[in-house]
Write a protein that holds these residues in place. Structure first.
Motif, PDB file in Angstrom:
ATOM      1  N   UNK A   1       0.751  -1.136   0.058  1.00  0.00           N
ATOM      2  CA  UNK A   1       0.170  -0.226  -0.034  1.00  0.00           C
ATOM      3  C   UNK A   1       0.933   1.241  -0.107  1.00  0.00           C
ATOM      4  N   UNK A   2       0.492   2.279   0.668  1.00  0.00           N
ATOM      5  CA  UNK A   2       0.990   3.394   0.994  1.00  0.00           C
ATOM      6  C   UNK A   2       2.108   3.331   2.185  1.00  0.00           C
ATOM      7  N   UNK A   3       3.350   4.112   2.115  1.00  0.00           N
ATOM      8  CA  UNK A   3       3.900   4.327   3.306  1.00  0.00           C
ATOM      9  C   UNK A   3       4.252   5.738   3.196  1.00  0.00           C
ATOM     10  N   UNK A   4       4.106   6.576   4.332  1.00  0.00           N
ATOM     11  CA  UNK A   4       4.641   7.851   4.495  1.00  0.00           C
ATOM     12  C   UNK A   4       5.663   8.149   5.663  1.00  0.00           C
ATOM     13  N   UNK A   5       6.877   8.350   5.468  1.00  0.00           N
ATOM     14  CA  UNK A   5       7.854   8.341   6.247  1.00  0.00           C
ATOM     15  C   UNK A   5       8.561  10.058   6.492  1.00  0.00           C
ATOM     16  N   UNK A   6       8.524  10.269   7.745  1.00  0.00           N
ATOM     17  CA  UNK A   6       8.813  11.610   8.013  1.00  0.00           C
ATOM     18  C   UNK A   6      10.205  11.598   8.835  1.00  0.00           C
ATOM     19  N   UNK A   7      11.053  12.340   8.492  1.00  0.00           N
ATOM     20  CA  UNK A   7      12.341  12.145   9.260  1.00  0.00           C
ATOM     21  C   UNK A   7      12.425  13.395  10.499  1.00  0.00           C
TER      22      UNK A   7
ATOM     23  N   UNK B   1      15.002   7.116  -4.065  1.00  0.00           N
ATOM     24  CA  UNK B   1      14.251   8.354  -4.212  1.00  0.00           C
ATOM     25  C   UNK B   1      15.028   9.517  -3.962  1.00  0.00           C
ATOM     26  N   UNK B   2      15.958   9.599  -3.243  1.00  0.00           N
ATOM     27  CA  UNK B   2      16.784  10.723  -2.911  1.00  0.00           C
ATOM     28  C   UNK B   2      17.145  10.704  -1.313  1.00  0.00           C
TER      29      UNK B   2
ATOM     30  N   UNK C   1       9.334  14.270   3.951  1.00  0.00           N
ATOM     31  CA  UNK C   1       8.468  13.242   3.993  1.00  0.00           C
ATOM     32  C   UNK C   1       8.688  12.338   2.792  1.00  0.00           C
ATOM     33  N   UNK C   2       8.897  11.128   2.666  1.00  0.00           N
ATOM     34  CA  UNK C   2       8.792  10.283   1.590  1.00  0.00           C
ATOM     35  C   UNK C   2       7.440   9.795   1.600  1.00  0.00           C
ATOM     36  N   UNK C   3       6.939   9.665   0.264  1.00  0.00           N
ATOM     37  CA  UNK C   3       5.603   8.991  -0.040  1.00  0.00           C
ATOM     38  C   UNK C   3       6.177   7.842  -0.993  1.00  0.00           C
TER      39      UNK C   3
END
Ligand code: ZN
Length: 210
Positions: free
Chosen positions: A142-148, A157-158, A165-167
């Motif tokens: 599914x979807x994952x949102x990751x906030x540092x 992705x960079x 936030x990585x989506x």
């Protein structure tokens, strides 16, 4: 402080504003908004457009005072968060922690996590990754949102620093590696169990609820 360069996608911000984003993702969005002037401005602009549309609507089914009450509610300042941010943890994260510091659980290789919430709609966790360490390579159903929140990580992705936030959607296979310096602490929301590529992490998955 490094400038934030990875933001909340527009569709997710819209869903958050509509109040229909699952809890785990809503906490990540709220935490990002608390760190990011740019997204907070987008969020407030969206609220103003919503209010303007509402004021033009011919609500025959609404009670005569309904529009005034809704407009008053939109104008009212948001209630103060019951719990304040502490250290690297913004207020929405401290609220999930119950106002206490994280109680980390060791995952091996110096990686730690604390699951903050988990239900059928998604799970929310804090991850602690020592400098140079990799989170096991995984894809998503599914979807994952990751906030540092502290330190940094990078993947295909960079590079992501505090506030970024990585989506990640289900097509992405990625292996985040923590940057040098402070350990990387991040807040991650997922709407389905992660799909690990290596056999051993897959066996560990039910135990650690990664
Ligand atoms: Zn932003």
């Amino acid at each position: 402080m490094t400038e934030i360069s990875h933001h909340i996608p527009e569709d997710i911000l819209d869903t958050y504003r509509a109040g229909t984003l699952p809890h785990a993702f809503g906490v990540v969005v709220a935490a990002h908004l608390s760190l990011c002037d740019e997204c907070r401005a987008r969020q407030e602009a969206g609220d103003m457009i919503g209010g303007a549309l509402l004021s033009r609507a011919e609500g025959a089914a609404l009670r005569p005072d309904a529009r005034d009450r809704i407009m008053a509610a939109l104008d009212a300042p948001p209630p103060p968060p019951p719990i304040r941010g502490s250290g690297v943890f913004p207020a929405p994260v401290m609220a999930e922690l119950g106002g206490r510091p994280p109680r980390w659980r060791m995952l091996g290789g110096g990686i730690r996590q604390q699951i903050l919430s988990a239900d059928r709609e998604g799970s929310l966790r804090l991850l602690y990754i020592p400098p140079g360490k990799a989170v096991p390579e995984h894809g998503h159903r599914g979807l994952e949102l990751t906030l540092v929140l502290q330190g940094s990580f990078s993947d295909s992705e960079g590079a992501f620093h505090r506030g970024d936030v990585e989506t990640a959607h289900d097509a992405i296979d990625h292996q985040p590696v923590a940057g040098p310096g402070a350990p990387c602490i991040c807040l991650a929301a997922t709407d389905a169990p992660l799909r690990f590529n290596a056999l051993v992490p897959r066996l560990l998955q039910p135990i650690f609820r990664i």
